[in-house]
Scaffold this active site. Sequence first.
Site, mmCIF file in Angstrom:
data_model
loop_
_atom_site.group_PDB
_atom_site.id
_atom_site.type_symbol
_atom_site.label_atom_id
_atom_site.label_comp_id
_atom_site.label_asym_id
_atom_site.label_seq_id
_atom_site.Cartn_x
_atom_site.Cartn_y
_atom_site.Cartn_z
ATOM 1 C CG ASP A 183 -10.022 -0.548 4.881
ATOM 2 O OD1 ASP A 183 -9.545 -0.717 3.747
ATOM 3 O OD2 ASP A 183 -9.531 -0.773 5.848
ATOM 4 C CE LYS A 193 -3.593 -2.545 1.973
ATOM 5 N NZ LYS A 193 -4.571 -3.021 3.536
ATOM 6 C CD GLN A 198 -3.554 -4.560 6.515
ATOM 7 O OE1 GLN A 198 -3.441 -3.741 5.702
ATOM 8 N NE2 GLN A 198 -4.266 -5.760 6.236
#
Length: 295
Positions: free
Chosen positions: A118, A51, A95
Site C-alpha cells: 500500500d 482484491k 483495509q
Amino acid sequence: MKLIDGKAVAAEVELETKARIDALKARGITPGLAVVLIGEDPASQAYVRNKDKTCAALGMHSRKIELPASTSQEEVLNLVTELNADPAIHGILVQSPPPKHIDEHAVTIAIDPRKDVDGFHPVNVAKLAMEDPTAFVPCTPLGCQRLLIAAGIETSGAEVVVVGRSLIVGKPMALLLMARNNGGKGGDATVTIAHSRTKDLAAVTRRADIVIAAIGRPKSLGADHIKEGAVVIDVGINRVADPSTKSGYRLVGDIDFDAVAPKCSAITPVPGGVGPMTIAMLMSNTVTACERLTA
Ligand code: NDP
C-alpha cells in the site's frame, strides 16, 4: 472530450502483471497477498472482495483474513508479525479504516516495509519523497499517474492542482507528479495542493492544466472550477441514494461530471476511471514485492 477508460488501462496493467506472475511461477514461486479486514464496513467488504477476486483471476495466492470489529490491537499486531514472517505472503494490506479502537499508524509501522504494497509505511513515504525507485507508492496515485501516461497527457511543465492532502491520495499524488523524471513520463509537473482551508478554490483549480480531485464529497468541483480544455482525474468514490437502483445507491465522484465534461479535453468517469486502476496497481506492487523478496 475524451473519456479516459480506467477499465481498459487496468486490463493492460493486469496483462503485464500476469506475464510477470508467469515468469515467477516458472521459477516455482507464486506471489501472495494478505488482505486483512477488521469489522463489517460494507464499502471495505466490497473492496476486499474485489482484491481477492483479482488475485484469483491473475493466479496469485490470496489470503483474505476477516476479523470481528471486537479484535484487539494486540491481536492485529500479532497477525501482522505472523504475516511478515510468512514466506508465502509478499504483500500485506490492512483495509482502512479499521475500527476506532485500533491505532492505524501502529499497525502500518508494524508491517515489513518490503511487504508494504500500500506504500503507507514511513520508510516507503520517505523513499517516495526522496525519489528512490524502490519505494512502494500508494496504489491510487500510482494508478492516476498511469492513466495520465496511457492517455498521452504531458505532465512535464504542466500546472497540476491536486485537491486533497491525505497520505493515501493527495500527498503521494503531488510527490509523484513533481518528481524529476529525466525525460520519462508522468512527472516534472508544477504542482499545487489545495484542501479545505484553501481560499477561493475555484481560482486555484482554474489555473490548472490537470486537476486531480480527491476530496470525498460529491459535486465538489463544477464548471466554474475548471479551465477550458483541462484534464480532470476524479478520484472520489461517494455513495449517493438512488431509489432506481437495486442497491438503493449509486457511486459518484467528486466532480460534477455533467457540468465539467463538456469543458474538458479528457476526464475519468466514476465508476470505471481511477477505481479499477487502484486494484491493478495493488496487484503490480505485490508482484514487485515478490520479485524483490525472491531475487
Ligand atoms: P480524506 O478525507 O483523507 O481527504 C480528503 C481531502 O479533501 C482532505 O485533504 C480535505 O482537506 C480535502 N477537502 C475536504 N473538503 C474540501 C473542500 N470543500 N474543498 C477543498 N478540499 C477539501 O480522503 P481520501 O484522500 O482518503 O479520499 C478522497 C476520496 O477519494 C474519497 O471519495 C475516497 O472514497 C476516494 N478514494 C478513492 C480510491 C479509488 O480507488 N478510486 C482510493 C482511495 C480513496 P483537509 O485536509 O483540510 O481536511
